[in-house]
Write a protein that holds these residues in place. Sequence first.
Motif, mmCIF file in Angstrom:
data_model
loop_
_atom_site.group_PDB
_atom_site.id
_atom_site.type_symbol
_atom_site.label_atom_id
_atom_site.label_comp_id
_atom_site.label_asym_id
_atom_site.label_seq_id
_atom_site.Cartn_x
_atom_site.Cartn_y
_atom_site.Cartn_z
ATOM 1 N N GLU A 89 -60.710 -15.330 -66.310
ATOM 2 C CA GLU A 89 -60.711 -14.027 -66.988
ATOM 3 C C GLU A 89 -61.894 -13.915 -67.949
ATOM 4 O OE1 GLU A 89 -55.852 -13.668 -66.781
ATOM 5 O OE2 GLU A 89 -56.848 -13.772 -68.735
ATOM 6 N N HIS A 90 -62.198 -15.004 -68.637
ATOM 7 C CA HIS A 90 -63.360 -14.999 -69.523
ATOM 8 C C HIS A 90 -64.653 -14.802 -68.743
ATOM 9 C CE1 HIS A 90 -62.341 -15.589 -73.718
ATOM 10 N NE2 HIS A 90 -61.365 -16.416 -73.370
ATOM 11 N N VAL A 91 -64.748 -15.488 -67.582
ATOM 12 C CA VAL A 91 -65.950 -15.363 -66.764
ATOM 13 C C VAL A 91 -66.119 -13.922 -66.287
ATOM 14 C CG1 VAL A 91 -67.024 -16.031 -64.568
ATOM 15 C CG2 VAL A 91 -65.928 -17.767 -66.006
ATOM 16 N N LEU A 92 -65.053 -13.338 -65.765
ATOM 17 C CA LEU A 92 -65.138 -11.999 -65.185
ATOM 18 C C LEU A 92 -65.395 -10.926 -66.234
ATOM 19 C CD1 LEU A 92 -62.283 -12.115 -62.517
ATOM 20 C CD2 LEU A 92 -64.728 -12.339 -62.162
ATOM 21 N N SER A 93 -64.946 -11.155 -67.455
ATOM 22 C CA SER A 93 -65.199 -10.161 -68.501
ATOM 23 C C SER A 93 -66.564 -10.379 -69.155
ATOM 24 C CB SER A 93 -64.104 -10.222 -69.570
ATOM 25 O OG SER A 93 -64.092 -11.487 -70.218
ATOM 26 N N SER A 94 -67.021 -11.624 -69.244
ATOM 27 C CA SER A 94 -68.288 -11.921 -69.913
ATOM 28 C C SER A 94 -69.499 -11.607 -69.035
ATOM 29 C CB SER A 94 -68.343 -13.397 -70.323
ATOM 30 O OG SER A 94 -67.331 -13.704 -71.245
ATOM 31 N N ASP A 124 -60.891 -3.091 -68.918
ATOM 32 C CA ASP A 124 -60.524 -1.679 -68.852
ATOM 33 C C ASP A 124 -60.168 -1.401 -67.386
ATOM 34 O OD1 ASP A 124 -60.260 1.051 -68.782
ATOM 35 O OD2 ASP A 124 -62.038 1.464 -69.992
ATOM 36 N N LEU A 125 -58.874 -1.593 -67.074
ATOM 37 C CA LEU A 125 -58.458 -1.525 -65.671
ATOM 38 C C LEU A 125 -58.595 -0.120 -65.095
ATOM 39 C CD1 LEU A 125 -55.304 -3.819 -65.720
ATOM 40 C CD2 LEU A 125 -57.529 -4.312 -64.733
ATOM 41 N N LYS A 126 -58.491 0.882 -65.937
ATOM 42 C CA LYS A 126 -58.602 2.258 -65.447
ATOM 43 C C LYS A 126 -60.032 2.575 -65.022
ATOM 44 C CE LYS A 126 -54.347 3.782 -66.061
ATOM 45 N NZ LYS A 126 -53.523 4.233 -64.900
ATOM 46 N N ARG A 127 -60.998 2.194 -65.856
ATOM 47 C CA ARG A 127 -62.390 2.532 -65.577
ATOM 48 C C ARG A 127 -63.087 1.503 -64.695
ATOM 49 N NH1 ARG A 127 -65.421 3.547 -71.026
ATOM 50 N NH2 ARG A 127 -67.090 3.991 -69.527
ATOM 51 N N HIS A 128 -62.705 0.220 -64.840
ATOM 52 C CA HIS A 128 -63.394 -0.836 -64.087
ATOM 53 C C HIS A 128 -62.384 -1.804 -63.461
ATOM 54 C CE1 HIS A 128 -67.357 0.350 -65.490
ATOM 55 N NE2 HIS A 128 -66.884 0.412 -66.725
ATOM 56 N N PRO A 129 -61.623 -1.351 -62.468
ATOM 57 C CA PRO A 129 -60.669 -2.259 -61.815
ATOM 58 C C PRO A 129 -61.361 -3.376 -61.053
ATOM 59 C CG PRO A 129 -60.844 -0.184 -60.598
ATOM 60 C CD PRO A 129 -61.596 0.002 -61.877
ATOM 61 N N GLU A 130 -62.651 -3.210 -60.734
ATOM 62 C CA GLU A 130 -63.372 -4.222 -59.957
ATOM 63 C C GLU A 130 -63.670 -5.475 -60.777
ATOM 64 O OE1 GLU A 130 -66.564 -1.657 -61.883
ATOM 65 O OE2 GLU A 130 -64.571 -1.403 -61.023
ATOM 66 N N TYR A 131 -63.557 -5.385 -62.103
ATOM 67 C CA TYR A 131 -63.872 -6.536 -62.940
ATOM 68 C C TYR A 131 -62.730 -7.535 -63.044
ATOM 69 C CZ TYR A 131 -68.062 -4.103 -64.670
ATOM 70 O OH TYR A 131 -69.280 -3.483 -64.775
ATOM 71 N N VAL A 132 -61.529 -7.096 -62.766
ATOM 72 C CA VAL A 132 -60.367 -7.947 -63.027
ATOM 73 C C VAL A 132 -60.138 -8.932 -61.883
ATOM 74 C CG1 VAL A 132 -58.605 -6.507 -61.934
ATOM 75 C CG2 VAL A 132 -58.014 -7.858 -63.951
ATOM 76 N N ASP A 166 -50.095 -0.230 -62.417
ATOM 77 C CA ASP A 166 -49.925 0.416 -61.109
ATOM 78 C C ASP A 166 -50.311 -0.447 -59.908
ATOM 79 O OD1 ASP A 166 -49.285 2.950 -62.434
ATOM 80 O OD2 ASP A 166 -51.419 3.008 -62.939
ATOM 81 N N PHE A 167 -50.505 -1.745 -60.117
ATOM 82 C CA PHE A 167 -51.089 -2.525 -59.027
ATOM 83 C C PHE A 167 -50.540 -3.949 -59.038
ATOM 84 C CE2 PHE A 167 -54.752 -4.933 -57.175
ATOM 85 C CZ PHE A 167 -54.789 -4.300 -55.949
#
Length: 490
Positions: A202-207, A414-422, A446-447
């Motif tokens: 999670e840190h990698v994907l957000s950073s 920000d799952l609403k604006r950037h679901p591809e990051y999670v 929702d997912f």
Amino acid sequence: MCTHTPHAQLFLLENRVPLCSAQWERMFNSSRIPGLETDVLQHVNESKHIAVFHKGRFYKVWMFYDGRLLLPREIEQQIERILMDKSEPQPGEEMLAALTAGDRVPWAKARTQFFSRGKNKQSLDAVEKAAFFVTLDDSEQRFDPDNPVQSLDSYGKSLLHGKCYDRWFDKSFNLIVFKNGTMGLNGEHSWADAPVIGHLWEHVLSSDPVRLGYSEDGHCKGNPHPNLPGPQRLQWDIPEECQTVIDSSLKVAQALADDVDMHIFPFNDFGKGLIKKCKTSPDGFIQLALQLAHFRDKGKFCLTYEASMTRLFREGRTETVRSCTTQTCDFVRAMMNGKATREEKLKLLRTAAEKHQDMYRLAMTGNGIDRHLFCLYLVSKYLGEDSAFLKEVLSEPWRLSTSQTPLQQAELFDLKRHPEYVTSGGGFGPVADDGYGVSYIILGEDFINFHISSKHSSPETDSHRFGNHIKQAMLEILELFQLDNKAKDK
């Protein structure tokens, strides 16, 4: 890369309850070392390099220079040097990592016989004492929204086993970067549980995309270093006798890998937002859906494993929640009974969900049964005493093994604006030859993402079929609550 971290309760559950952080100590600088009777976990207090594999060649890459950690553009500079290297693998080098994928005893013997001295020992030390292992994979993997099922299935299988010789499976984790720039992790399980490696990811994907970012031309921000020493190509002297062992291990591993039926499917009909409106726990809801799906898939119930963490205790790992209960079976039978009313099904569902939540709480607080049974088993072996009870209770296989990958740092995304990051969560292979392995992650409101595995060789299982049953079960259970009607009444 990581220095020694003392045992401490640093992590909080829901920002209130402290959790033991002992597993984090072993995340970096660790390798599983094969043994004739048992393996051991080797951990060094400090490592300043990583090991990199590309096109059959191994490299040692220093991550520190001039007393500091390399900057992102400097790391990219080192990777570029590896990608531009046109040299060929040495004899036996390309398939070497297959030793870590096959049976453990041949690997233990080969390690002692061929890798205990000279250049082979130096190179093996460079791999085993690296902070972690990186594979620059020459294949391309990516989620394709126009072909989500096939693309995710391929992605998942590649991360699980690759070619069986392009992952060093004994390392604490492998960072796998594909040719088209996508990436993922393969984690060894003995040192820690999934939430630990998930926390890192999670840190990698957000950073990476947000805090660090890239320049307009696609490079990491910053400048290359003019004097940075290049990666060190590891040297091997692998005799034909050892190459024979490597080939044998590769055949064993490939047979296992080819048998894995991996299916990943995104469930976006609803998520925990609607489940909460049903006034039941999302995990209990999903576990009941898995039981209904399994009964519809096989026409019978089975011993079911669900992992629960025990990090409320120092050095705690997991306990088992036996999700297939009498209450669950009653609910599933009602769902399969065309004469049962909606009210009867709903009542049985609530009873089963409450039972599940109670069992989960017991497991988390040290009141589960399976770790106690395992301790009794160890004591019986130590004393040389046979127990008919333990033989009976421990002999039945877990034909449905399940686990939830928690999203622990939702505030980073920000799952609403950037679901591809999670993260899309992680998966694992089936525990039983005729069983299923199911991992799921609840993402936002929702997912939900499901990872399903089984074996092609079993005539009883089919991961895609089971996935369809899970989706049907989720929708059927939601329908019991008639949320649309309640909304209309308001």
